[in-house]
Design a protein around this motif. Sequence first.
Motif, PDB file in Angstrom:
ATOM      1  N   UNK A  77     -15.211  -9.237  66.052  1.00 11.61           N
ATOM      2  CA  UNK A  77     -14.968  -8.066  64.246  1.00 11.61           C
ATOM      3  C   UNK A  77     -15.065  -6.980  64.373  1.00 11.61           C
ATOM      4  N   UNK A  78     -14.786  -6.596  65.547  1.00  7.50           N
ATOM      5  CA  UNK A  78     -14.455  -4.491  65.732  1.00  7.50           C
ATOM      6  C   UNK A  78     -13.281  -4.218  65.060  1.00  7.50           C
ATOM      7  N   UNK A  79     -13.165  -3.284  64.063  1.00  8.69           N
ATOM      8  CA  UNK A  79     -12.123  -2.466  63.038  1.00  8.69           C
ATOM      9  C   UNK A  79     -11.437  -1.853  64.191  1.00  8.69           C
ATOM     10  N   UNK A  80     -10.306  -1.580  63.233  1.00 10.04           N
ATOM     11  CA  UNK A  80      -9.215  -0.732  64.015  1.00 10.04           C
ATOM     12  C   UNK A  80     -10.409   0.249  63.740  1.00 10.04           C
ATOM     13  N   UNK A  81     -10.150   1.451  64.804  1.00  5.56           N
ATOM     14  CA  UNK A  81      -8.715   1.770  65.341  1.00  5.56           C
ATOM     15  C   UNK A  81      -9.763   1.374  67.537  1.00  5.56           C
ATOM     16  N   UNK A  82     -11.007   0.816  66.549  1.00  2.40           N
ATOM     17  CA  UNK A  82     -11.634   0.668  67.849  1.00  2.40           C
ATOM     18  C   UNK A  82     -11.757  -0.423  68.735  1.00  2.40           C
ATOM     19  N   UNK A  83     -10.656  -1.540  67.876  1.00  2.00           N
ATOM     20  CA  UNK A  83     -10.526  -2.492  68.899  1.00  2.00           C
ATOM     21  C   UNK A  83      -9.777  -2.593  69.901  1.00  2.00           C
ATOM     22  N   UNK A  84      -9.299  -1.507  70.097  1.00  3.14           N
ATOM     23  CA  UNK A  84      -8.051  -1.713  71.452  1.00  3.14           C
ATOM     24  C   UNK A  84      -9.066  -0.789  71.962  1.00  3.14           C
ATOM     25  N   UNK A  85      -9.831  -1.735  72.893  1.00  3.40           N
ATOM     26  CA  UNK A  85     -10.903  -1.076  73.522  1.00  3.40           C
ATOM     27  C   UNK A  85      -9.725  -1.064  75.050  1.00  3.40           C
ATOM     28  N   UNK A  86     -10.303  -0.019  76.396  1.00  8.01           N
ATOM     29  CA  UNK A  86      -9.568  -0.305  77.393  1.00  8.01           C
ATOM     30  C   UNK A  86      -9.968   0.227  78.762  1.00  8.01           C
ATOM     31  N   UNK A  87     -11.178   0.077  78.074  1.00  4.43           N
ATOM     32  CA  UNK A  87     -12.604   0.931  79.341  1.00  4.43           C
ATOM     33  C   UNK A  87     -13.591  -0.208  79.071  1.00  4.43           C
ATOM     34  N   UNK A  88     -14.150  -0.860  79.603  1.00  6.78           N
ATOM     35  CA  UNK A  88     -14.907  -1.631  79.570  1.00  6.78           C
ATOM     36  C   UNK A  88     -16.823  -0.663  80.167  1.00  6.78           C
ATOM     37  N   UNK A  89     -17.315  -0.536  79.874  1.00 15.60           N
ATOM     38  CA  UNK A  89     -18.756   0.079  81.050  1.00 15.60           C
ATOM     39  C   UNK A  89     -19.977  -0.724  80.338  1.00 15.60           C
ATOM     40  N   UNK A  90     -20.162  -1.447  81.330  1.00 16.80           N
ATOM     41  CA  UNK A  90     -20.908  -2.670  81.698  1.00 16.80           C
ATOM     42  C   UNK A  90     -22.138  -1.850  82.024  1.00 16.80           C
ATOM     43  N   UNK A  91     -23.412  -1.499  81.103  1.00 15.50           N
ATOM     44  CA  UNK A  91     -24.319  -0.741  81.873  1.00 15.50           C
ATOM     45  C   UNK A  91     -25.355  -1.402  81.069  1.00 15.50           C
ATOM     46  N   UNK A  92     -25.706  -2.085  80.508  1.00 16.15           N
ATOM     47  CA  UNK A  92     -26.926  -2.509  80.301  1.00 16.15           C
ATOM     48  C   UNK A  92     -27.200  -2.810  80.872  1.00 16.15           C
ATOM     49  N   UNK A  93     -28.815  -2.830  81.676  1.00 16.25           N
ATOM     50  CA  UNK A  93     -29.417  -3.213  82.670  1.00 16.25           C
ATOM     51  C   UNK A  93     -31.048  -3.002  82.821  1.00 16.25           C
ATOM     52  N   UNK A  94     -31.739  -3.456  83.091  1.00 12.33           N
ATOM     53  CA  UNK A  94     -33.171  -2.872  83.904  1.00 12.33           C
ATOM     54  C   UNK A  94     -33.972  -3.250  84.751  1.00 12.33           C
ATOM     55  N   UNK A  95     -35.076  -2.686  84.965  1.00  9.97           N
ATOM     56  CA  UNK A  95     -35.714  -3.202  85.985  1.00  9.97           C
ATOM     57  C   UNK A  95     -37.128  -3.627  85.165  1.00  9.97           C
ATOM     58  N   UNK A 198     -39.928  -0.108  83.038  1.00 11.05           N
ATOM     59  CA  UNK A 198     -39.579  -1.050  84.913  1.00 11.05           C
ATOM     60  C   UNK A 198     -41.567  -1.071  84.776  1.00 11.05           C
ATOM     61  N   UNK A 199     -41.997   0.068  84.297  1.00 11.93           N
ATOM     62  CA  UNK A 199     -43.826   0.045  84.131  1.00 11.93           C
ATOM     63  C   UNK A 199     -43.999  -0.712  83.033  1.00 11.93           C
ATOM     64  N   UNK A 200     -43.603  -0.507  81.756  1.00 11.04           N
ATOM     65  CA  UNK A 200     -43.255  -1.075  80.076  1.00 11.04           C
ATOM     66  C   UNK A 200     -44.545  -0.082  79.629  1.00 11.04           C
ATOM     67  N   UNK A 201     -44.418   1.136  80.088  1.00 12.95           N
ATOM     68  CA  UNK A 201     -45.310   2.037  78.412  1.00 12.95           C
ATOM     69  C   UNK A 201     -45.719   3.111  80.064  1.00 12.95           C
ATOM     70  N   UNK A 202     -45.981   2.894  81.289  1.00 12.23           N
ATOM     71  CA  UNK A 202     -46.946   3.117  81.665  1.00 12.23           C
ATOM     72  C   UNK A 202     -46.292   5.079  82.328  1.00 12.23           C
ATOM     73  N   UNK A 203     -46.680   5.835  81.597  1.00 18.92           N
ATOM     74  CA  UNK A 203     -45.730   7.290  81.990  1.00 18.92           C
ATOM     75  C   UNK A 203     -46.772   7.722  83.077  1.00 18.92           C
ATOM     76  N   UNK A 204     -47.581   7.199  83.571  1.00 17.23           N
ATOM     77  CA  UNK A 204     -48.308   8.126  85.289  1.00 17.23           C
ATOM     78  C   UNK A 204     -47.332   7.500  86.197  1.00 17.23           C
ATOM     79  N   UNK A 205     -47.039   6.282  86.066  1.00 20.08           N
ATOM     80  CA  UNK A 205     -46.254   5.286  87.180  1.00 20.08           C
ATOM     81  C   UNK A 205     -44.633   5.912  87.201  1.00 20.08           C
ATOM     82  N   UNK A 206     -44.331   5.626  85.591  1.00 23.78           N
ATOM     83  CA  UNK A 206     -43.226   6.102  85.473  1.00 23.78           C
ATOM     84  C   UNK A 206     -43.002   7.101  86.166  1.00 23.78           C
TER      85      UNK A 206
END
Length: 258
Positions: A77-95, A198-206
């Motif tokens: 359902x991407x609308x124009x002009x955003x439907x003409x993707x030419x770079x994919x940045x598969x960035x989502x991730x976590x520890x 990674x440390x689920x919000x524990x700022x001292x560990x983070x």
Amino acid sequence: MYQLLDPSRFVVFITGATSGFGEAAARRYVAAGGKVIATGRREDRLKKLQAELGPDNCHVIALDVQDRAAMEKAIAELPAPFDAVNIVLANAGLALGLQPAAEANLDDWQTMIDTNVSGLVYTVRLLLPGLIARGGGHVVTLGSVAGEYAYPGGSVYGATKAFVKQFALNLRSDLQGKKVRVTNIEPGLTETEFSLVRFKGDESKASAPYSKTQAMNADDIAESIFWATTLPAHVNVNKIELMATTQAIGAFDIYRED
């Protein structure tokens, strides 16, 4: 000097754009004249980013990459002009967590696999046909030095990033002749929300990994992504491994009995 591609031709689909590398990359591409589809779970942050970059430059979609149906719907359902993707940045991730394997939380392991592996392959597989049909493009995956070098407590996180590395290399073989480039980015010590998650919000560990040292930041990584994707089309950077100057590969871990 290399002649850079016209930045106005860039239409970049970014996962995990609510913070860190994804958010910084969105700013970098829009600053150069490109258009960005910013996706992530936190809609409030996406709306804030869109307000900053402008709706003509930044289209936002609140979704979780683990949700294959949501990904399929969003891309279809991407609308124009955003439907003409030419770079994919598969960035989502976590520890999540840093416990030894025998003590780790299985739910944390599953979440890392579902996000770092399943979410990655959904993103790439669903967008690849469009890149090929439009005559080429670039897939950028976000790995980690953890996919190259082992460390205590990083068993499943490191394994997911090793998957990313091998997946990117195999894509290169599958895409021969399709004019689609593939680059895996492998950052080391970078100060973002990574440790806080990674440390689920524990700022001292983070904050501990960054104490009394100078880590890289999200803009550093975004610049490396931008560089790789703006090289001439006949140049493919297979991977970029980055570490802070203050970080190095440690000595072998040898267990010694008392």
